[in-house]
Design a protein around this motif. Structure first.
Motif, PDB file in Angstrom:
ATOM      1  N   PHE A 122      39.556  37.647  48.026  1.00 58.09           N
ATOM      2  CA  PHE A 122      40.149  38.578  48.818  1.00 58.09           C
ATOM      3  C   PHE A 122      39.361  39.952  48.770  1.00 58.09           C
ATOM      4  O   PHE A 122      39.295  40.474  49.756  1.00 58.09           O
ATOM      5  CB  PHE A 122      41.449  38.938  48.205  1.00 58.09           C
ATOM      6  N   ALA A 123      38.395  39.994  47.785  1.00 59.59           N
ATOM      7  CA  ALA A 123      37.418  41.115  47.725  1.00 59.59           C
ATOM      8  C   ALA A 123      36.380  40.887  48.743  1.00 59.59           C
ATOM      9  O   ALA A 123      35.864  41.779  49.456  1.00 59.59           O
ATOM     10  CB  ALA A 123      37.033  41.220  46.451  1.00 59.59           C
ATOM     11  N   GLN A 124      36.094  39.750  49.126  1.00 57.26           N
ATOM     12  CA  GLN A 124      35.166  39.426  50.207  1.00 57.26           C
ATOM     13  C   GLN A 124      35.766  40.104  51.452  1.00 57.26           C
ATOM     14  O   GLN A 124      34.873  40.075  52.408  1.00 57.26           O
ATOM     15  CB  GLN A 124      34.964  37.954  50.413  1.00 57.26           C
ATOM     16  N   HIS A 125      36.794  40.301  51.680  1.00 62.13           N
ATOM     17  CA  HIS A 125      37.266  40.888  53.002  1.00 62.13           C
ATOM     18  C   HIS A 125      37.832  42.604  52.728  1.00 62.13           C
ATOM     19  O   HIS A 125      38.812  43.020  53.496  1.00 62.13           O
ATOM     20  CB  HIS A 125      38.565  40.143  53.449  1.00 62.13           C
ATOM     21  N   SER A 126      37.363  43.053  51.949  1.00 58.71           N
ATOM     22  CA  SER A 126      37.493  44.288  51.368  1.00 58.71           C
ATOM     23  C   SER A 126      37.525  45.376  52.791  1.00 58.71           C
ATOM     24  O   SER A 126      38.344  46.496  52.984  1.00 58.71           O
ATOM     25  CB  SER A 126      37.042  44.857  50.340  1.00 58.71           C
ATOM     26  N   ASP A 127      36.260  44.926  53.572  1.00 57.41           N
ATOM     27  CA  ASP A 127      36.188  45.926  54.559  1.00 57.41           C
ATOM     28  C   ASP A 127      36.820  45.659  56.106  1.00 57.41           C
ATOM     29  O   ASP A 127      37.081  46.466  56.753  1.00 57.41           O
ATOM     30  CB  ASP A 127      34.572  45.953  54.879  1.00 57.41           C
ATOM     31  N   GLY A 128      37.607  44.382  56.149  1.00 55.79           N
ATOM     32  CA  GLY A 128      38.295  44.248  57.138  1.00 55.79           C
ATOM     33  C   GLY A 128      38.702  42.906  57.139  1.00 55.79           C
ATOM     34  O   GLY A 128      38.296  42.087  56.469  1.00 55.79           O
ATOM     35  N   VAL A 129      39.788  42.471  57.896  1.00 55.20           N
ATOM     36  CA  VAL A 129      40.217  41.021  57.921  1.00 55.20           C
ATOM     37  C   VAL A 129      39.998  40.537  59.241  1.00 55.20           C
ATOM     38  O   VAL A 129      40.522  39.069  59.583  1.00 55.20           O
ATOM     39  CB  VAL A 129      41.792  41.131  57.370  1.00 55.20           C
ATOM     40  N   GLU A 130      39.227  40.956  60.095  1.00 52.25           N
ATOM     41  CA  GLU A 130      39.056  40.729  61.462  1.00 52.25           C
ATOM     42  C   GLU A 130      38.323  39.330  61.524  1.00 52.25           C
ATOM     43  O   GLU A 130      38.690  38.207  62.483  1.00 52.25           O
ATOM     44  CB  GLU A 130      38.260  41.424  62.433  1.00 52.25           C
ATOM     45  N   ASP A 131      37.590  38.779  60.462  1.00 52.76           N
ATOM     46  CA  ASP A 131      36.819  37.638  60.356  1.00 52.76           C
ATOM     47  C   ASP A 131      37.490  36.262  59.768  1.00 52.76           C
ATOM     48  O   ASP A 131      37.085  35.428  59.461  1.00 52.76           O
ATOM     49  CB  ASP A 131      35.371  37.750  59.653  1.00 52.76           C
ATOM     50  N   ILE A 132      38.445  36.658  59.186  1.00 53.90           N
ATOM     51  CA  ILE A 132      39.428  35.573  58.443  1.00 53.90           C
ATOM     52  C   ILE A 132      39.960  34.731  59.562  1.00 53.90           C
ATOM     53  O   ILE A 132      40.848  35.231  60.456  1.00 53.90           O
ATOM     54  CB  ILE A 132      40.742  36.479  57.743  1.00 53.90           C
ATOM     55  N   PRO A 133      39.522  33.410  59.405  1.00 50.97           N
ATOM     56  CA  PRO A 133      40.290  32.501  60.413  1.00 50.97           C
ATOM     57  C   PRO A 133      41.675  32.309  60.082  1.00 50.97           C
ATOM     58  O   PRO A 133      42.026  32.283  59.175  1.00 50.97           O
ATOM     59  CB  PRO A 133      39.241  31.319  60.222  1.00 50.97           C
ATOM     60  N   ASP A 134      42.455  31.607  61.302  1.00 54.92           N
ATOM     61  CA  ASP A 134      43.810  31.217  61.258  1.00 54.92           C
ATOM     62  C   ASP A 134      43.897  30.035  60.286  1.00 54.92           C
ATOM     63  O   ASP A 134      42.666  29.213  60.461  1.00 54.92           O
ATOM     64  CB  ASP A 134      44.352  31.223  62.565  1.00 54.92           C
ATOM     65  N   GLY A 135      44.781  29.623  59.777  1.00 56.26           N
ATOM     66  CA  GLY A 135      45.194  28.431  59.387  1.00 56.26           C
ATOM     67  C   GLY A 135      44.496  27.876  58.189  1.00 56.26           C
ATOM     68  O   GLY A 135      44.291  26.588  57.615  1.00 56.26           O
ATOM     69  N   LEU A 136      43.940  29.017  57.233  1.00 55.70           N
ATOM     70  CA  LEU A 136      43.375  28.534  56.006  1.00 55.70           C
ATOM     71  C   LEU A 136      44.351  27.870  55.012  1.00 55.70           C
ATOM     72  O   LEU A 136      45.394  28.356  54.903  1.00 55.70           O
ATOM     73  CB  LEU A 136      42.477  29.634  55.245  1.00 55.70           C
ATOM     74  N   GLU A 137      44.045  26.744  54.248  1.00 54.89           N
ATOM     75  CA  GLU A 137      45.067  26.163  53.393  1.00 54.89           C
ATOM     76  C   GLU A 137      44.911  26.986  51.982  1.00 54.89           C
ATOM     77  O   GLU A 137      43.636  27.397  51.882  1.00 54.89           O
ATOM     78  CB  GLU A 137      44.700  24.724  53.173  1.00 54.89           C
ATOM     79  N   ILE A 138      45.851  27.130  51.101  1.00 56.63           N
ATOM     80  CA  ILE A 138      45.787  27.502  50.018  1.00 56.63           C
ATOM     81  C   ILE A 138      45.041  26.777  49.206  1.00 56.63           C
ATOM     82  O   ILE A 138      45.186  25.431  49.018  1.00 56.63           O
ATOM     83  CB  ILE A 138      47.241  27.715  49.209  1.00 56.63           C
ATOM     84  N   PRO A 139      43.937  27.281  48.490  1.00 60.19           N
ATOM     85  CA  PRO A 139      43.013  26.528  47.635  1.00 60.19           C
ATOM     86  C   PRO A 139      43.745  25.936  46.333  1.00 60.19           C
ATOM     87  O   PRO A 139      44.897  26.742  45.781  1.00 60.19           O
ATOM     88  CB  PRO A 139      42.108  27.536  47.066  1.00 60.19           C
ATOM     89  N   ARG A 140      43.458  24.815  45.977  1.00 58.21           N
ATOM     90  CA  ARG A 140      44.211  24.196  44.899  1.00 58.21           C
ATOM     91  C   ARG A 140      43.491  24.022  43.725  1.00 58.21           C
ATOM     92  O   ARG A 140      42.103  23.731  43.727  1.00 58.21           O
ATOM     93  CB  ARG A 140      44.541  22.626  45.282  1.00 58.21           C
ATOM     94  N   PHE A 141      44.002  24.127  42.728  1.00 54.17           N
ATOM     95  CA  PHE A 141      43.339  24.214  41.145  1.00 54.17           C
ATOM     96  C   PHE A 141      43.968  23.233  40.417  1.00 54.17           C
ATOM     97  O   PHE A 141      43.931  23.426  39.076  1.00 54.17           O
ATOM     98  CB  PHE A 141      43.497  25.808  40.620  1.00 54.17           C
ATOM     99  N   ASP A 142      44.327  22.269  40.932  1.00 55.80           N
ATOM    100  CA  ASP A 142      45.002  21.192  40.153  1.00 55.80           C
ATOM    101  C   ASP A 142      44.489  19.982  40.010  1.00 55.80           C
ATOM    102  O   ASP A 142      44.751  18.744  39.566  1.00 55.80           O
ATOM    103  CB  ASP A 142      46.402  20.845  40.842  1.00 55.80           C
ATOM    104  N   ASP A 143      42.919  19.955  40.087  1.00 49.43           N
ATOM    105  CA  ASP A 143      42.290  18.809  40.291  1.00 49.43           C
ATOM    106  C   ASP A 143      41.944  18.437  38.636  1.00 49.43           C
ATOM    107  O   ASP A 143      41.335  17.177  38.631  1.00 49.43           O
ATOM    108  CB  ASP A 143      40.700  18.971  40.769  1.00 49.43           C
ATOM    109  N   ASP A 144      42.203  19.197  37.624  1.00 48.40           N
ATOM    110  CA  ASP A 144      41.723  18.834  36.357  1.00 48.40           C
ATOM    111  C   ASP A 144      43.057  18.174  35.600  1.00 48.40           C
ATOM    112  O   ASP A 144      43.997  18.720  35.896  1.00 48.40           O
ATOM    113  CB  ASP A 144      41.625  20.016  35.648  1.00 48.40           C
ATOM    114  N   ARG A 145      42.970  17.385  35.192  1.00 52.34           N
ATOM    115  CA  ARG A 145      43.805  16.301  34.250  1.00 52.34           C
ATOM    116  C   ARG A 145      43.612  16.316  33.090  1.00 52.34           C
ATOM    117  O   ARG A 145      42.344  15.961  32.515  1.00 52.34           O
ATOM    118  CB  ARG A 145      44.309  15.051  35.168  1.00 52.34           C
TER     119      ARG A 145
END
Length: 149
Positions: A122-145
């Motif tokens: 989210f800090a990568q977009h601190s100056d503006g949100v215009e470059d955020i593409p639509d439809g990004l999926e929520i990142p998953r952190f469930d790969d570790d078992r």
């Protein structure tokens, strides 16, 4: 084998974690600034749903609240705020302890990594949100078992 979602206690555990973080964030004079404009009455439940989905639980956030693009837009465009970010991570680490998890344990360290990575994204977009593409999926952190035993 167990999943991170199971290790945290499922949605109930995520709701406890979200509530603990929200309480600590509001009590911190720097982090609380992010909420000075007000916040949704269901903020804690929405945060719990987002975290739940992020660690392998049901996709409740995506199904009822929005996409990662929406979340990034909510948190972006407010200028750089490194101290607030650091303190927000500290509040999250304390909230991990509040729900009786050790931040150095498997679940605690994965939750810290999840929160820290989100803060950085989210800090990568601190100056503006215009470059955020639509439809990004929520990142998953469930790969570790790991072994449950």
């Amino acid at each position: 084998m167990s999943t991170l979602y199971e290790d945290v206690g499922g949605y109930d555990g995520m709701l406890r974690l979200a509530a603990a973080w929200h309480e600590r964030a509001l009590a911190d004079p720097v982090v609380a600034h992010a909420f000075s404009h007000g916040f949704r009455a269901d903020h804690t439940e929405r945060l719990a749903a987002y975290l739940t989905e992020s660690i392998g639980g049901p996709p409740w956030y995506s199904e009822s609240c929005g996409t990662e693009s929406d979340v990034a837009r909510l948190h972006g465009g407010n200028g750089p705020h490194e101290e607030m970010d650091r303190r927000g991570i500290g509040c999250f680490d304390a909230a991990i302890r509040d729900i009786d998890l050790d931040p150095q344990s498997y679940p605690g360290s994965r939750l810290h990594a999840l929160w820290s990575a989100g803060t950085e994204r989210f800090a990568q977009h601190s100056d503006g949100v215009e470059d955020i593409p639509d439809g990004l999926e929520i990142p998953r952190f469930d790969d570790d078992r790991r072994d449950a035993g």
